[in-house]
Design a protein around this motif. Structure first.
Motif, PDB file in Angstrom:
ATOM      1  N   LEU A 149      18.698 -13.107   2.304  1.00 50.75           N
ATOM      2  CA  LEU A 149      18.712 -12.571   0.948  1.00 50.75           C
ATOM      3  C   LEU A 149      19.912 -11.643   0.781  1.00 50.75           C
ATOM      4  CD1 LEU A 149      17.305 -12.372  -1.808  1.00 50.75           C
ATOM      5  CD2 LEU A 149      16.004 -10.433  -0.904  1.00 50.75           C
ATOM      6  N   THR A 150      20.699 -11.898  -0.262  1.00 45.95           N
ATOM      7  CA  THR A 150      21.908 -11.127  -0.538  1.00 45.95           C
ATOM      8  C   THR A 150      21.944 -10.734  -2.016  1.00 45.95           C
ATOM      9  OG1 THR A 150      23.267 -13.021  -1.179  1.00 45.95           O
ATOM     10  CG2 THR A 150      23.171 -12.501   1.163  1.00 45.95           C
ATOM     11  N   ASN A 151      22.859  -9.846  -2.342  1.00 47.03           N
ATOM     12  CA  ASN A 151      23.212  -9.573  -3.728  1.00 47.03           C
ATOM     13  C   ASN A 151      24.629  -9.022  -3.755  1.00 47.03           C
ATOM     14  OD1 ASN A 151      22.978  -6.847  -3.061  1.00 47.03           O
ATOM     15  ND2 ASN A 151      21.283  -6.431  -4.440  1.00 47.03           N
ATOM     16  N   LYS A 152      25.069  -8.552  -4.897  1.00 43.85           N
ATOM     17  CA  LYS A 152      26.444  -8.054  -5.009  1.00 43.85           C
ATOM     18  C   LYS A 152      26.688  -6.818  -4.151  1.00 43.85           C
ATOM     19  CE  LYS A 152      27.555  -9.781  -9.560  1.00 43.85           C
ATOM     20  NZ  LYS A 152      27.966  -9.463 -10.929  1.00 43.85           N
ATOM     21  N   ARG A 153      25.645  -6.082  -3.845  1.00 42.14           N
ATOM     22  CA  ARG A 153      25.787  -4.829  -3.093  1.00 42.14           C
ATOM     23  C   ARG A 153      25.634  -4.996  -1.591  1.00 42.14           C
ATOM     24  NH1 ARG A 153      21.935  -0.573  -5.720  1.00 42.14           N
ATOM     25  NH2 ARG A 153      23.317   0.893  -4.689  1.00 42.14           N
ATOM     26  N   LYS A 201       9.493 -15.083  10.977  1.00 43.18           N
ATOM     27  CA  LYS A 201       9.996 -13.717  11.168  1.00 43.18           C
ATOM     28  C   LYS A 201      10.885 -13.310   9.994  1.00 43.18           C
ATOM     29  CE  LYS A 201      12.885 -10.915  14.274  1.00 43.18           C
ATOM     30  NZ  LYS A 201      12.162  -9.698  14.219  1.00 43.18           N
ATOM     31  N   ILE A 202      10.640 -12.110   9.501  1.00 43.39           N
ATOM     32  CA  ILE A 202      11.501 -11.477   8.511  1.00 43.39           C
ATOM     33  C   ILE A 202      12.159 -10.293   9.201  1.00 43.39           C
ATOM     34  CG2 ILE A 202      11.602 -10.183   6.353  1.00 43.39           C
ATOM     35  CD1 ILE A 202       9.300 -11.868   5.358  1.00 43.39           C
ATOM     36  N   SER A 203      13.464 -10.290   9.178  1.00 44.69           N
ATOM     37  CA  SER A 203      14.222  -9.238   9.840  1.00 44.69           C
ATOM     38  C   SER A 203      14.931  -8.410   8.770  1.00 44.69           C
ATOM     39  CB  SER A 203      15.232  -9.874  10.799  1.00 44.69           C
ATOM     40  OG  SER A 203      15.951  -8.884  11.476  1.00 44.69           O
ATOM     41  N   ALA A 204      14.390  -7.248   8.486  1.00 41.28           N
ATOM     42  CA  ALA A 204      14.940  -6.380   7.439  1.00 41.28           C
ATOM     43  C   ALA A 204      16.210  -5.698   7.915  1.00 41.28           C
ATOM     44  CB  ALA A 204      13.912  -5.347   7.028  1.00 41.28           C
ATOM     45  N   LYS A 205      17.188  -5.626   7.049  1.00 39.83           N
ATOM     46  CA  LYS A 205      18.445  -4.961   7.388  1.00 39.83           C
ATOM     47  C   LYS A 205      18.646  -3.686   6.573  1.00 39.83           C
ATOM     48  CE  LYS A 205      19.223  -7.363  10.572  1.00 39.83           C
ATOM     49  NZ  LYS A 205      18.552  -6.694  11.629  1.00 39.83           N
ATOM     50  N   LYS A 217      20.015  -9.595  -9.871  1.00 39.69           N
ATOM     51  CA  LYS A 217      20.264 -10.952  -9.393  1.00 39.69           C
ATOM     52  C   LYS A 217      20.309 -10.950  -7.874  1.00 39.69           C
ATOM     53  CE  LYS A 217      22.762 -12.211 -13.515  1.00 39.69           C
ATOM     54  NZ  LYS A 217      23.998 -12.704 -14.111  1.00 39.69           N
ATOM     55  N   LEU A 218      19.501 -11.826  -7.281  1.00 39.59           N
ATOM     56  CA  LEU A 218      19.443 -11.978  -5.823  1.00 39.59           C
ATOM     57  C   LEU A 218      19.737 -13.429  -5.464  1.00 39.59           C
ATOM     58  CD1 LEU A 218      16.187  -9.932  -5.247  1.00 39.59           C
ATOM     59  CD2 LEU A 218      18.513  -9.178  -4.734  1.00 39.59           C
ATOM     60  N   PHE A 219      20.277 -13.625  -4.278  1.00 44.26           N
ATOM     61  CA  PHE A 219      20.662 -14.966  -3.863  1.00 44.26           C
ATOM     62  C   PHE A 219      20.314 -15.175  -2.391  1.00 44.26           C
ATOM     63  CE2 PHE A 219      23.707 -18.170  -2.357  1.00 44.26           C
ATOM     64  CZ  PHE A 219      23.497 -19.158  -3.309  1.00 44.26           C
ATOM     65  N   PHE A 220      19.768 -16.346  -2.085  1.00 44.92           N
ATOM     66  CA  PHE A 220      19.466 -16.703  -0.701  1.00 44.92           C
ATOM     67  C   PHE A 220      20.530 -17.656  -0.177  1.00 44.92           C
ATOM     68  CE2 PHE A 220      15.165 -15.247  -1.643  1.00 44.92           C
ATOM     69  CZ  PHE A 220      14.801 -14.666  -0.443  1.00 44.92           C
ATOM     70  N   TRP A 244      25.283  -7.800   1.832  1.00 45.34           N
ATOM     71  CA  TRP A 244      25.433  -9.173   2.304  1.00 45.34           C
ATOM     72  C   TRP A 244      24.227  -9.625   3.121  1.00 45.34           C
ATOM     73  CZ3 TRP A 244      25.966 -10.706   7.452  1.00 45.34           C
ATOM     74  CH2 TRP A 244      26.286  -9.714   8.374  1.00 45.34           C
ATOM     75  N   CYS A 245      23.340  -8.691   3.470  1.00 42.88           N
ATOM     76  CA  CYS A 245      22.081  -9.078   4.120  1.00 42.88           C
ATOM     77  C   CYS A 245      21.020  -8.023   3.829  1.00 42.88           C
ATOM     78  CB  CYS A 245      22.257  -9.239   5.627  1.00 42.88           C
ATOM     79  SG  CYS A 245      20.721  -9.712   6.458  1.00 42.88           S
TER      80      CYS A 245
END
Length: 150
Positions: free
Chosen positions: A56-60, A73-77, A92-95, A62-63
């Protein structure tokens, strides 16, 4: 709060339809809440592979988090979990799609300008990677790849 979520296509046949979805969430919703909604909505395509990774990314950022489909597994950054704070003025979010943990690992090294074939642990870029917590992500990718080949 309205959140727009989009994703990469996984194959040529997946390109025929838009993947853009708009969800209405509470103003205090977290990315974990969003992920739960996405799972219920079958947002992620069913792909037969060794273990694809969605990031999951957005303009702010990159992960924001990575999601390993085979292991779940979900690995939060990010320490921040509130979507309103993560998104800022753009909801706006992008995978991004990676066909394997190996591909995701390559992307991480590339983002830190590290040569995957000549890793120097004393290199400043490698120390930044470790400080940002991606060393654990790379270890997880390596563990998954070992299981695949053993």
């Amino acid at each position: 709060m309205k959140i727009e979520v989009n994703r990469e296509s996984v194959c040529a046949g997946d390109d025929t339809n838009s993947h853009l979805k708009i969800y209405q969430l509470d103003s205090d919703a977290t990315y974990e809440d969003l992920f739960s909604v996405l799972e219920k909505d079958n947002f992620f395509p069913h792909v037969i592979s060794e273990n694809e990774v969605w990031v999951l990314t957005n303009k702010r950022y990159w992960c924001i988090f990575s999601y390993y489909t085979k292991t779940g597994k979900i690995s939060a950054k990010l320490y921040e979990k509130n979507l309103k704070n993560i998104c800022g003025s753009s909801n706006k979010l992008f995978f991004e799609y990676y066909s394997s943990p190996e591909r995701w690992k390559e992307k991480i090294y590339k983002m830190y300008n590290i040569d995957i074939n000549a890793i120097n642990m004393s290199d400043g870029n490698y120390r930044c990677l470790m400080n940002d917590g991606f060393d654990k992500e790379i270890k997880y990718c390596d563990d998954l790849m070992k299981k695949k080949y053993n």
